[in-house]
Motif scaffolding. Sequence first.
Motif, PDB file in Angstrom:
ATOM      1  N   UNK A  39      17.402-108.754  82.392  1.00  0.00           N
ATOM      2  CA  UNK A  39      16.776-110.245  82.905  1.00  0.00           C
ATOM      3  C   UNK A  39      17.578-111.396  82.574  1.00  0.00           C
ATOM      4  N   UNK A  40      18.824-111.123  82.086  1.00  0.00           N
ATOM      5  CA  UNK A  40      19.653-112.334  81.947  1.00  0.00           C
ATOM      6  C   UNK A  40      20.682-112.512  82.806  1.00  0.00           C
ATOM      7  N   UNK A  41      20.810-111.440  84.009  1.00  0.00           N
ATOM      8  CA  UNK A  41      21.855-111.466  85.036  1.00  0.00           C
ATOM      9  C   UNK A  41      21.274-111.804  86.348  1.00  0.00           C
ATOM     10  N   UNK A  42      22.262-112.446  87.039  1.00  0.00           N
ATOM     11  CA  UNK A  42      21.871-112.914  88.319  1.00  0.00           C
ATOM     12  C   UNK A  42      22.298-112.205  89.475  1.00  0.00           C
ATOM     13  N   UNK A  43      23.122-111.425  89.395  1.00  0.00           N
ATOM     14  CA  UNK A  43      23.508-110.663  90.606  1.00  0.00           C
ATOM     15  C   UNK A  43      23.985-109.113  89.934  1.00  0.00           C
ATOM     16  N   UNK A  44      23.898-108.232  91.072  1.00  0.00           N
ATOM     17  CA  UNK A  44      24.640-106.722  90.941  1.00  0.00           C
ATOM     18  C   UNK A  44      25.823-106.761  90.516  1.00  0.00           C
ATOM     19  N   UNK A  45      26.633-107.534  90.749  1.00  0.00           N
ATOM     20  CA  UNK A  45      28.134-107.822  90.464  1.00  0.00           C
ATOM     21  C   UNK A  45      28.232-107.979  88.871  1.00  0.00           C
ATOM     22  N   UNK A  46      27.338-109.037  88.380  1.00  0.00           N
ATOM     23  CA  UNK A  46      27.242-109.202  87.034  1.00  0.00           C
ATOM     24  C   UNK A  46      26.971-108.187  86.150  1.00  0.00           C
ATOM     25  N   UNK A  47      25.794-107.435  86.973  1.00  0.00           N
ATOM     26  CA  UNK A  47      25.419-106.083  86.147  1.00  0.00           C
ATOM     27  C   UNK A  47      26.725-105.062  85.961  1.00  0.00           C
ATOM     28  N   UNK A  48      27.367-104.940  86.926  1.00  0.00           N
ATOM     29  CA  UNK A  48      28.442-103.965  86.988  1.00  0.00           C
ATOM     30  C   UNK A  48      29.706-104.477  85.879  1.00  0.00           C
ATOM     31  N   UNK A  49      29.868-105.694  85.711  1.00  0.00           N
ATOM     32  CA  UNK A  49      30.626-106.238  84.685  1.00  0.00           C
ATOM     33  C   UNK A  49      31.658-105.407  84.314  1.00  0.00           C
ATOM     34  N   UNK A  50      32.851-105.377  85.157  1.00  0.00           N
ATOM     35  CA  UNK A  50      33.934-104.577  84.908  1.00  0.00           C
ATOM     36  C   UNK A  50      34.686-104.637  83.577  1.00  0.00           C
ATOM     37  N   UNK A  51      34.788-106.147  83.272  1.00  0.00           N
ATOM     38  CA  UNK A  51      35.510-106.543  82.035  1.00  0.00           C
ATOM     39  C   UNK A  51      34.718-105.906  80.789  1.00  0.00           C
ATOM     40  N   UNK A  52      33.433-106.152  80.875  1.00  0.00           N
ATOM     41  CA  UNK A  52      32.676-105.493  79.740  1.00  0.00           C
ATOM     42  C   UNK A  52      32.745-104.111  79.498  1.00  0.00           C
ATOM     43  N   UNK A  53      32.828-103.318  80.602  1.00  0.00           N
ATOM     44  CA  UNK A  53      32.980-101.861  80.387  1.00  0.00           C
ATOM     45  C   UNK A  53      34.268-101.605  79.923  1.00  0.00           C
ATOM     46  N   UNK A  54      35.315-102.254  80.435  1.00  0.00           N
ATOM     47  CA  UNK A  54      36.475-101.851  79.893  1.00  0.00           C
ATOM     48  C   UNK A  54      36.650-102.390  78.459  1.00  0.00           C
ATOM     49  N   UNK A  55      36.045-103.430  77.974  1.00  0.00           N
ATOM     50  CA  UNK A  55      35.833-103.910  76.528  1.00  0.00           C
ATOM     51  C   UNK A  55      35.338-102.820  75.667  1.00  0.00           C
ATOM     52  N   UNK A  56      34.185-102.162  76.315  1.00  0.00           N
ATOM     53  CA  UNK A  56      33.181-101.383  75.628  1.00  0.00           C
ATOM     54  C   UNK A  56      34.239-100.048  75.399  1.00  0.00           C
ATOM     55  N   UNK A  57      34.953 -99.392  76.501  1.00  0.00           N
ATOM     56  CA  UNK A  57      35.629 -98.243  76.511  1.00  0.00           C
ATOM     57  C   UNK A  57      36.878 -98.439  75.525  1.00  0.00           C
ATOM     58  N   UNK A  58      37.455 -99.745  75.357  1.00  0.00           N
ATOM     59  CA  UNK A  58      38.539 -99.916  74.606  1.00  0.00           C
ATOM     60  C   UNK A  58      38.036 -99.829  73.117  1.00  0.00           C
ATOM     61  N   UNK A  59      36.816-100.248  72.800  1.00  0.00           N
ATOM     62  CA  UNK A  59      36.243-100.173  71.483  1.00  0.00           C
ATOM     63  C   UNK A  59      35.867 -98.645  70.990  1.00  0.00           C
ATOM     64  N   UNK A  60      35.413 -98.042  71.895  1.00  0.00           N
ATOM     65  CA  UNK A  60      34.958 -96.776  71.860  1.00  0.00           C
ATOM     66  C   UNK A  60      35.973 -95.813  71.292  1.00  0.00           C
ATOM     67  N   UNK A  61      37.140 -95.841  72.118  1.00  0.00           N
ATOM     68  CA  UNK A  61      38.329 -95.236  71.896  1.00  0.00           C
ATOM     69  C   UNK A  61      38.937 -95.273  70.721  1.00  0.00           C
ATOM     70  N   UNK A  62      39.027 -96.601  70.501  1.00  0.00           N
ATOM     71  CA  UNK A  62      39.645 -97.073  69.073  1.00  0.00           C
ATOM     72  C   UNK A  62      38.774 -96.436  67.788  1.00  0.00           C
ATOM     73  N   UNK A  63      37.532 -96.527  68.056  1.00  0.00           N
ATOM     74  CA  UNK A  63      36.522 -95.799  67.056  1.00  0.00           C
ATOM     75  C   UNK A  63      36.668 -94.430  66.849  1.00  0.00           C
ATOM     76  N   UNK A  64      36.948 -93.904  67.937  1.00  0.00           N
ATOM     77  CA  UNK A  64      37.111 -92.279  67.995  1.00  0.00           C
ATOM     78  C   UNK A  64      38.161 -91.930  67.414  1.00  0.00           C
TER      79      UNK A  64
END
Length: 99
Positions: A39-64
């Motif tokens: 609801x807060x995004x304006x395009x499919x590219x914004x949904x894919x948000x590669x930078x956000x996915x990388x940040x999530x993965x970095x955080x998850x790896x660190x927590x692991x």
Amino acid sequence: MKIEECHSLEEVRNHIDRLDDQIVEIIAARNGYVKQAANFKHSIEEIKANERMEAVMDRVRSRAMEFGVSPNLLTKLYTIMIDEMVEAEISEFRNAKSL
């Protein structure tokens, strides 16, 4: 998280089953928030948000690593989960735009 000492295989399995139920509930909640994000995004590219996915993965790896869990395991699990949730979010986005 405290891991209780178990005295039987049945007890171990009961704890695992309880945790699995919690994991499923948490994943369902995460999925609900992901769908809301559409609801807060304006395009499919914004949904894919590669930078956000990388940040999530970095955080998850660190927590692991903090919890002594294989970062590779968590990366594989999160890759599958995020890919599926992105598709669900794209679907929500398209449905909202078609109304």
